[in-house]
Design a protein around this motif. Structure first.
Motif, short mmCIF file in Angstrom:
data_model
loop_
_atom_site.label_atom_id
_atom_site.label_comp_id
_atom_site.label_asym_id
_atom_site.label_seq_id
_atom_site.Cartn_x
_atom_site.Cartn_y
_atom_site.Cartn_z
N ALA A 138 -7.68 2.92 -1.55
CA ALA A 138 -7.14 4.28 -1.46
C ALA A 138 -8.23 5.24 -1.92
O ALA A 138 -8.78 5.09 -3.01
N LEU B 291 3.41 0.39 -0.76
CA LEU B 291 2.04 0.65 -1.22
C LEU B 291 1.33 -0.61 -1.71
O LEU B 291 0.10 -0.63 -1.80
N GLU B 292 2.07 -1.64 -2.01
CA GLU B 292 1.44 -2.86 -2.52
C GLU B 292 0.49 -3.50 -1.51
O GLU B 292 -0.35 -4.33 -1.86
N ALA C 249 -6.09 -1.22 -10.34
CA ALA C 249 -7.18 -1.33 -9.37
C ALA C 249 -8.32 -2.21 -9.89
O ALA C 249 -8.69 -2.14 -11.05
N THR D 34 -2.84 0.22 -5.75
CA THR D 34 -3.87 -0.14 -4.79
C THR D 34 -4.82 -1.18 -5.39
O THR D 34 -5.04 -1.19 -6.60
N GLN D 35 -5.38 -2.02 -4.54
CA GLN D 35 -6.32 -3.04 -5.01
C GLN D 35 -7.65 -2.42 -5.45
O GLN D 35 -8.25 -2.85 -6.42
N LEU E 278 0.56 5.21 -6.41
CA LEU E 278 -0.58 4.87 -5.56
C LEU E 278 -1.86 4.51 -6.32
O LEU E 278 -2.45 3.46 -6.05
N LEU F 199 -9.78 1.52 -5.70
CA LEU F 199 -9.49 2.95 -5.81
C LEU F 199 -10.78 3.75 -5.76
O LEU F 199 -11.80 3.33 -6.29
N ILE G 73 -1.81 -1.83 0.18
CA ILE G 73 -3.04 -1.04 0.29
C ILE G 73 -4.20 -1.75 -0.41
O ILE G 73 -4.09 -2.14 -1.56
N GLU G 74 -5.29 -1.89 0.33
CA GLU G 74 -6.50 -2.51 -0.22
C GLU G 74 -7.44 -1.47 -0.83
O GLU G 74 -8.09 -1.74 -1.83
N ASN H 64 -5.83 -1.87 5.73
CA ASN H 64 -4.88 -1.17 4.86
C ASN H 64 -5.61 -0.17 3.97
O ASN H 64 -5.59 -0.25 2.74
N ARG H 65 -6.27 0.78 4.64
CA ARG H 65 -7.00 1.86 3.97
C ARG H 65 -6.12 3.10 3.99
O ARG H 65 -5.60 3.50 5.02
#
Length: 195
Positions: A101, A95-96, A184, A131-132, A127, A134, A98-99, A71-72
């Motif tokens: 971004a 978007l939740e 993040a 993201t987890q 975003l 950033l 995404i690991e 999930n990039r």
């Protein structure tokens, strides 16, 4: 005359006198090396700064750092083969997942490590906050000394934008620092030499 018109007329008649704005005070930050100060500031707030020569070097470094991550997402066309999460979905709730971004940003500020990002490079405003992990890519020559310089760069800017500095953190509970509390968990800045 309606009561609305009466109220508006009374407001027009009861305007206070104009007040002169105070003279603007400018504080200059003349660092010997703006980039060194930028890196020093970001390092102090748990952010890694990596200088990359060009977009090909950026792609190699992204592969190296995030090879095992799923999930990039990215807003940088040169990394489109690296990304496995499409940002074309109009629903920001997706978007939740995404690991990581990697996003294009405009410039950085040396005195506080802030990065300016705007909707010119961002398909979803949520975003960078959801993201987890950033990462921002900014041109290496796009670092200004302080917020006075930053706001001078923004005089022509329209639309949405914000400054982001470091990963999310809080020390509200028992003064224990928690990274990634409401945003993040990590932040990496790629300084791109050839922009």
């Amino acid at each position: 005359m309606t009561s609305r018109e009466k109220i508006l007329q009374q407001i027009k008649l009861n305007k206070p006198a104009e007040t002169q704005l105070p003279e603007t005070t400018r504080f200059d930050s003349l660092y010997e090396n703006t980039e060194e100060k930028f890196i020093e500031t970001l390092t102090a707030i748990y952010t890694e700064v990596i200088v990359v020569k060009d977009l090909a070097a950026l792609a190699r470094k992204a592969d190296e750092l995030y090879a095992s991550v799923v999930n990039r997402a990215t807003t940088i066309p040169a990394l489109s083969n690296w990304a496995d999460f499409s940002l074309n979905n109009p629903d920001p709730h997706a978007l939740e997942l995404i690991e990581i971004a990697i996003l294009q940003a405009e410039f950085g500020v040396a005195e506080n490590g802030a990065i300016w990002i705007s909707d010119a490079h961002l398909p979803h405003r949520a975003l960078p906050f959801i993201t987890q992990n950033l990462a921002f890519v900014i041109p290496r020559k796009a670092i200004v000394n302080n917020m006075h310089d930053a706001y001078e760069r923004l005089t022509e800017t329209t639309g949405w934008g914000c400054f982001i500095s470091g990963p999310s953190k809080t020390a509200d509970i028992e003064q224990s620092l928690v990274i990634g509390a409401h945003g993040a968990r990590s932040l990496v800045i790629f300084l791109l030499e050839e922009a």
